[in-house]
Design an enzyme around this catalytic site. Structure first.
Site, mmCIF file in Angstrom:
data_model
loop_
_atom_site.group_PDB
_atom_site.id
_atom_site.type_symbol
_atom_site.label_atom_id
_atom_site.label_comp_id
_atom_site.label_asym_id
_atom_site.label_seq_id
_atom_site.Cartn_x
_atom_site.Cartn_y
_atom_site.Cartn_z
ATOM 1 N N HIS A 93 0.825 -1.215 0.000
ATOM 2 C CA HIS A 93 0.000 0.000 0.000
ATOM 3 C C HIS A 93 0.860 1.267 0.000
ATOM 4 O O HIS A 93 2.063 1.210 -0.259
ATOM 5 C CB HIS A 93 -0.999 -0.043 1.154
ATOM 6 C CG HIS A 93 -1.678 -1.384 1.261
ATOM 7 N ND1 HIS A 93 -2.694 -1.778 0.427
ATOM 8 C CD2 HIS A 93 -1.420 -2.460 2.067
ATOM 9 C CE1 HIS A 93 -3.053 -3.032 0.718
ATOM 10 N NE2 HIS A 93 -2.303 -3.466 1.705
ATOM 11 N N GLU A 110 1.144 -11.729 5.397
ATOM 12 C CA GLU A 110 0.257 -11.009 6.296
ATOM 13 C C GLU A 110 0.880 -11.165 7.680
ATOM 14 O O GLU A 110 0.837 -12.228 8.288
ATOM 15 C CB GLU A 110 -1.163 -11.589 6.260
ATOM 16 C CG GLU A 110 -1.844 -11.492 4.898
ATOM 17 C CD GLU A 110 -2.245 -10.082 4.518
ATOM 18 O OE1 GLU A 110 -1.825 -9.128 5.216
ATOM 19 O OE2 GLU A 110 -2.968 -9.907 3.523
ATOM 20 N N HIS A 115 2.719 -7.132 4.487
ATOM 21 C CA HIS A 115 1.343 -6.674 4.688
ATOM 22 C C HIS A 115 0.884 -6.963 6.106
ATOM 23 O O HIS A 115 1.578 -7.608 6.884
ATOM 24 C CB HIS A 115 0.404 -7.381 3.699
ATOM 25 C CG HIS A 115 0.533 -6.869 2.302
ATOM 26 N ND1 HIS A 115 -0.252 -5.870 1.800
ATOM 27 C CD2 HIS A 115 1.413 -7.198 1.322
ATOM 28 C CE1 HIS A 115 0.118 -5.607 0.549
ATOM 29 N NE2 HIS A 115 1.128 -6.394 0.236
HETATM 30 ZN ZN ZN Z 1 -2.167 -5.291 2.640
#
Ligand code: ZN
Length: 348
Positions: free
Chosen positions: A141, A311, A234
């Site tokens: 992001h 993640e 992430h």
């Molecule tokens: Zn992400």
């Protein structure tokens, strides 16, 4: 094959929740759709509607970051021979297809995340890191994404003839600490740990206030650098305080063939072990033993290098959120990432 966990039902809900929370473009965040789902799923879960209109020019941003590789990638690394893959272990079964559902509210106070106070484990000795290794770090992001839906919602190539949104905003903790901030902090903690061992590090973005780059551009940076490893950072966004821990994702569709896929799987196992050695826990709600093969992530499906997407934890769970939003916690993640990357590079 590894038996599915007895929490399959929760997993399905978590998948749907995460898909809503995280958006799918980069294919990052959250568990998203299966490949059978229409590409429109990306836009339906975007956190902001995409107004039509001309692209927005943002002061300080980066169209540079979105259109060209960072400065450090100007000097391409020398290609290296591709080692033969080792026989692959059995891979976990693909998770059940996520169900399109409303965002569930799971109110379970259980909290089994083991958050130790011990210092992170030191990086393994870089005995074999003498060959000018190149690692691409991809902090998920970007800080300017939310204000520029016209840019990040634009559909781009996601591999295998599919398209996805350029990028997404990412998730945040319930207190509002954003995923892009977390990924940027960990990436910047990680970079010097690798450089101290002689690794050349290339980042896919050079600030935390720009827009993008798009998922296909991020993948191209790793491909063009002929990177020895590409690691995308992430944080997940599943609305469940009981869903905690990290999981490492790889591409089940083998975009660069079986041999390269085997290298990605080896990198994934090394990352899993590295994060565990730093005191972090594998996911208790998705994947199997901290690993998950995915077929729907553009960043993975476009990569021709050993690549994983991680993640790091569930930002919507209080225990993970506390760890992920603190400097000490971020340093622990960075050490875990470094442990995994350096061990993988040393094994090549
Ligand atoms: Zn992400």
């Amino acid at each position: 094959m590894t038996a599915r966990r007895p929490i399959a039902a929760l997993q399905r809900v978590a998948v749907a929740a995460a898909a809503l929370a995280c958006g799918l473009a980069i294919a990052s965040c959250a568990p998203s759709t299966t490949q059978a789902s229409p590409p429109s799923s990306a836009s339906t879960v975007s956190s902001s509607p995409a107004p039509s209109g001309p692209p927005v020019t943002v002061p300080g941003l980066s169209s540079d970051a979105a259109s060209s590789p960072p400065e450090s990638s100007i000097v391409p690394p020398s290609p290296e021979p591709t080692p033969e893959p080792t026989p692959e272990e059995s891979t976990p079964e693909p998770p059940p297809a996520p169900e399109p559902a409303e965002l569930p509210q799971i109110d379970d106070p259980a909290d089994d995340f083991v958050q130790t106070e011990e210092p992170a484990a030191p990086a393994p000795a870089p005995a074999q890191l003498t060959g000018g290794k190149v690692v691409v770090i991809d902090p998920g992001h970007n800080g300017g994404n939310a204000a520029n839906p016209g840019i990040i919602n634009k559909l781009v190539d996601a591999g295998f003839g599919e398209t996805k949104a350029c990028n997404t905003t990412g998730t945040s903790t319930n207190d509002g600490y954003p995923e892009h901030d977390f990924t940027w902090a960990v990436a910047n903690d990680l970079k010097p740990l690798l450089e101290a061992q002689g690794v050349t590090v290339i980042m896919t973005r050079d600030s935390d206030d720009g827009v993008g780059p798009c998922v296909n551009e991020r993948a191209a940076i790793g491909n063009n650098a002929n990177a020895d490893a590409v690691v995308s950072i992430h944080g997940d966004g599943v609305q469940s305080d009981a869903s905690t821990g990290f999981y490492v994702m790889t591409a089940v569709r083998q975009p660069a063939g079986a041999a390269m896929s085997a290298q990605s799987d080896a990198l994934a196992r090394s990352m899993r072990d590295g994060l565990v050695s730093a005191g972090l826990s594998t996911s208790n709600y998705l994947g199997s033993d901290g690993l998950w093969d995915r077929d729907d992530l553009g960043g993975l499906n476009l990569s021709t290098r050993p690549t994983v997407m991680i993640e790091s934890g569930n930002m919507r769970a209080s225990s993970d959120a506390a760890l992920m939003s603190s400097s000490a916690g971020q340093q622990k993640f960075a050490q875990g990432y470094a442990n995994g990357i350096l061990a993988y590079l040393a094994s090549r």
